[in-house]
Write a protein that holds these residues in place. Structure first.
Motif, PDB file in Angstrom:
ATOM      1  N   TRP A  61       0.838  -1.189   0.000  1.00  0.00           N
ATOM      2  CA  TRP A  61       0.000   0.000   0.000  1.00  0.00           C
ATOM      3  C   TRP A  61       0.879   1.248   0.000  1.00  0.00           C
ATOM      4  O   TRP A  61       1.829   1.358   0.785  1.00  0.00           O
ATOM      5  CB  TRP A  61      -0.911   0.003   1.227  1.00  0.00           C
ATOM      6  CG  TRP A  61      -1.819   1.177   1.254  1.00  0.00           C
ATOM      7  CD1 TRP A  61      -1.659   2.312   2.009  1.00  0.00           C
ATOM      8  CD2 TRP A  61      -3.004   1.363   0.500  1.00  0.00           C
ATOM      9  NE1 TRP A  61      -2.693   3.189   1.756  1.00  0.00           N
ATOM     10  CE2 TRP A  61      -3.525   2.622   0.826  1.00  0.00           C
ATOM     11  CE3 TRP A  61      -3.670   0.582  -0.449  1.00  0.00           C
ATOM     12  CZ2 TRP A  61      -4.687   3.130   0.258  1.00  0.00           C
ATOM     13  CZ3 TRP A  61      -4.831   1.079  -1.007  1.00  0.00           C
ATOM     14  CH2 TRP A  61      -5.329   2.336  -0.651  1.00  0.00           C
ATOM     15  N   PHE A  62       0.547   2.173  -0.880  1.00  0.00           N
ATOM     16  CA  PHE A  62       1.243   3.450  -0.991  1.00  0.00           C
ATOM     17  C   PHE A  62       0.185   4.538  -0.970  1.00  0.00           C
ATOM     18  O   PHE A  62      -0.885   4.372  -1.572  1.00  0.00           O
ATOM     19  CB  PHE A  62       2.014   3.518  -2.320  1.00  0.00           C
ATOM     20  CG  PHE A  62       2.888   2.320  -2.539  1.00  0.00           C
ATOM     21  CD1 PHE A  62       4.194   2.306  -2.080  1.00  0.00           C
ATOM     22  CD2 PHE A  62       2.394   1.197  -3.191  1.00  0.00           C
ATOM     23  CE1 PHE A  62       4.999   1.187  -2.273  1.00  0.00           C
ATOM     24  CE2 PHE A  62       3.191   0.079  -3.384  1.00  0.00           C
ATOM     25  CZ  PHE A  62       4.491   0.069  -2.925  1.00  0.00           C
ATOM     26  N   PRO A  69       5.561   2.542   3.331  1.00  0.00           N
ATOM     27  CA  PRO A  69       4.939   1.358   3.915  1.00  0.00           C
ATOM     28  C   PRO A  69       5.883   0.217   4.242  1.00  0.00           C
ATOM     29  O   PRO A  69       5.518  -0.703   4.965  1.00  0.00           O
ATOM     30  CB  PRO A  69       3.952   0.924   2.826  1.00  0.00           C
ATOM     31  CG  PRO A  69       4.601   1.379   1.560  1.00  0.00           C
ATOM     32  CD  PRO A  69       5.288   2.673   1.911  1.00  0.00           C
ATOM     33  N   GLY A  70       7.100   0.223   3.702  1.00  0.00           N
ATOM     34  CA  GLY A  70       7.975  -0.920   3.924  1.00  0.00           C
ATOM     35  C   GLY A  70       7.561  -2.063   3.012  1.00  0.00           C
ATOM     36  O   GLY A  70       7.077  -1.844   1.913  1.00  0.00           O
ATOM     37  N   GLY A  71       7.699  -3.289   3.484  1.00  0.00           N
ATOM     38  CA  GLY A  71       7.382  -4.462   2.670  1.00  0.00           C
ATOM     39  C   GLY A  71       5.915  -4.815   2.693  1.00  0.00           C
ATOM     40  O   GLY A  71       5.063  -4.020   3.067  1.00  0.00           O
ATOM     41  N   GLU A  89       7.112   0.914  13.568  1.00  0.00           N
ATOM     42  CA  GLU A  89       7.399   1.902  14.623  1.00  0.00           C
ATOM     43  C   GLU A  89       6.176   2.713  15.035  1.00  0.00           C
ATOM     44  O   GLU A  89       6.166   3.328  16.090  1.00  0.00           O
ATOM     45  CB  GLU A  89       8.537   2.839  14.184  1.00  0.00           C
ATOM     46  CG  GLU A  89       8.208   3.738  13.020  1.00  0.00           C
ATOM     47  CD  GLU A  89       8.417   3.079  11.652  1.00  0.00           C
ATOM     48  OE1 GLU A  89       8.216   3.774  10.654  1.00  0.00           O
ATOM     49  OE2 GLU A  89       8.763   1.888  11.586  1.00  0.00           O
ATOM     50  N   ARG A  90       5.107   2.692  14.220  1.00  0.00           N
ATOM     51  CA  ARG A  90       3.889   3.431  14.552  1.00  0.00           C
ATOM     52  C   ARG A  90       2.909   2.589  15.361  1.00  0.00           C
ATOM     53  O   ARG A  90       1.879   3.091  15.791  1.00  0.00           O
ATOM     54  CB  ARG A  90       3.216   3.905  13.270  1.00  0.00           C
ATOM     55  CG  ARG A  90       4.052   4.934  12.527  1.00  0.00           C
ATOM     56  CD  ARG A  90       3.502   5.244  11.181  1.00  0.00           C
ATOM     57  NE  ARG A  90       2.286   6.020  11.255  1.00  0.00           N
ATOM     58  CZ  ARG A  90       1.656   6.496  10.199  1.00  0.00           C
ATOM     59  NH1 ARG A  90       2.120   6.270   8.997  1.00  0.00           N
ATOM     60  NH2 ARG A  90       0.561   7.194  10.339  1.00  0.00           N
TER      61      ARG A  90
END
Length: 131
Positions: A61-62, A69-71, A89-90
């Motif tokens: 997801w972007f 979003p990372g992986g 981290e969120r």
């Protein structure tokens, strides 16, 4: 939209989601627009698939929120419910798709700072547009 760390005020929005299958039906690609007072306030792009090695569904997801979003976010089916879950981290996020009939589904997002107690951030019902 329920109160959240990003917006403490509950609100409502209209949204448009366009989706199509690609790569011989192996991938679902979506484009999302959130509208408030007729103006686009948020956009997103999703790529959904299946990883046979992990035996899990995947979501990339972007969005216009400028958060990387990372992986892949990994998901599982349980009955008519597909739930993706990711921790970073969120905190921990759940993306919950509940299938209805061929013309609608429900979608919700839940957030948790500790990974145990979740708070609903968004509830939505999606209906197929009439051509």
């Amino acid at each position: 939209m329920h109160p959240s760390p990003w917006d403490p005020n509950p609100s409502e929005a209209d949204s448009v989601l366009e989706g199509r299958l690609d790569l011989d039906g192996l991938v679902l690609i979506t484009n999302y627009r959130q509208l408030k007072d007729g103006a686009t306030t948020f956009r997103g792009h999703g790529v959904y698939g299946y990883d046979p090695k992990l035996e899990r569904y995947t979501m990339y997801w972007f969005d216009s929120g400028s958060y990387h979003p990372g992986g892949a976010v990994l998901g599982r089916w349980e009955g008519d419910v597909l739930t993706y879950e990711r921790t970073n981290e969120r905190g921990t996020s759940r993306y919950i798709y509940t299938l209805g009939d061929d013309d609608h589904y429900d979608f919700a997002i839940e957030m948790s700072e500790d990974g145990r107690s979740f708070q609903r951030w968004m509830d939505s019902t999606w209906t197929r547009a009439t051509p």
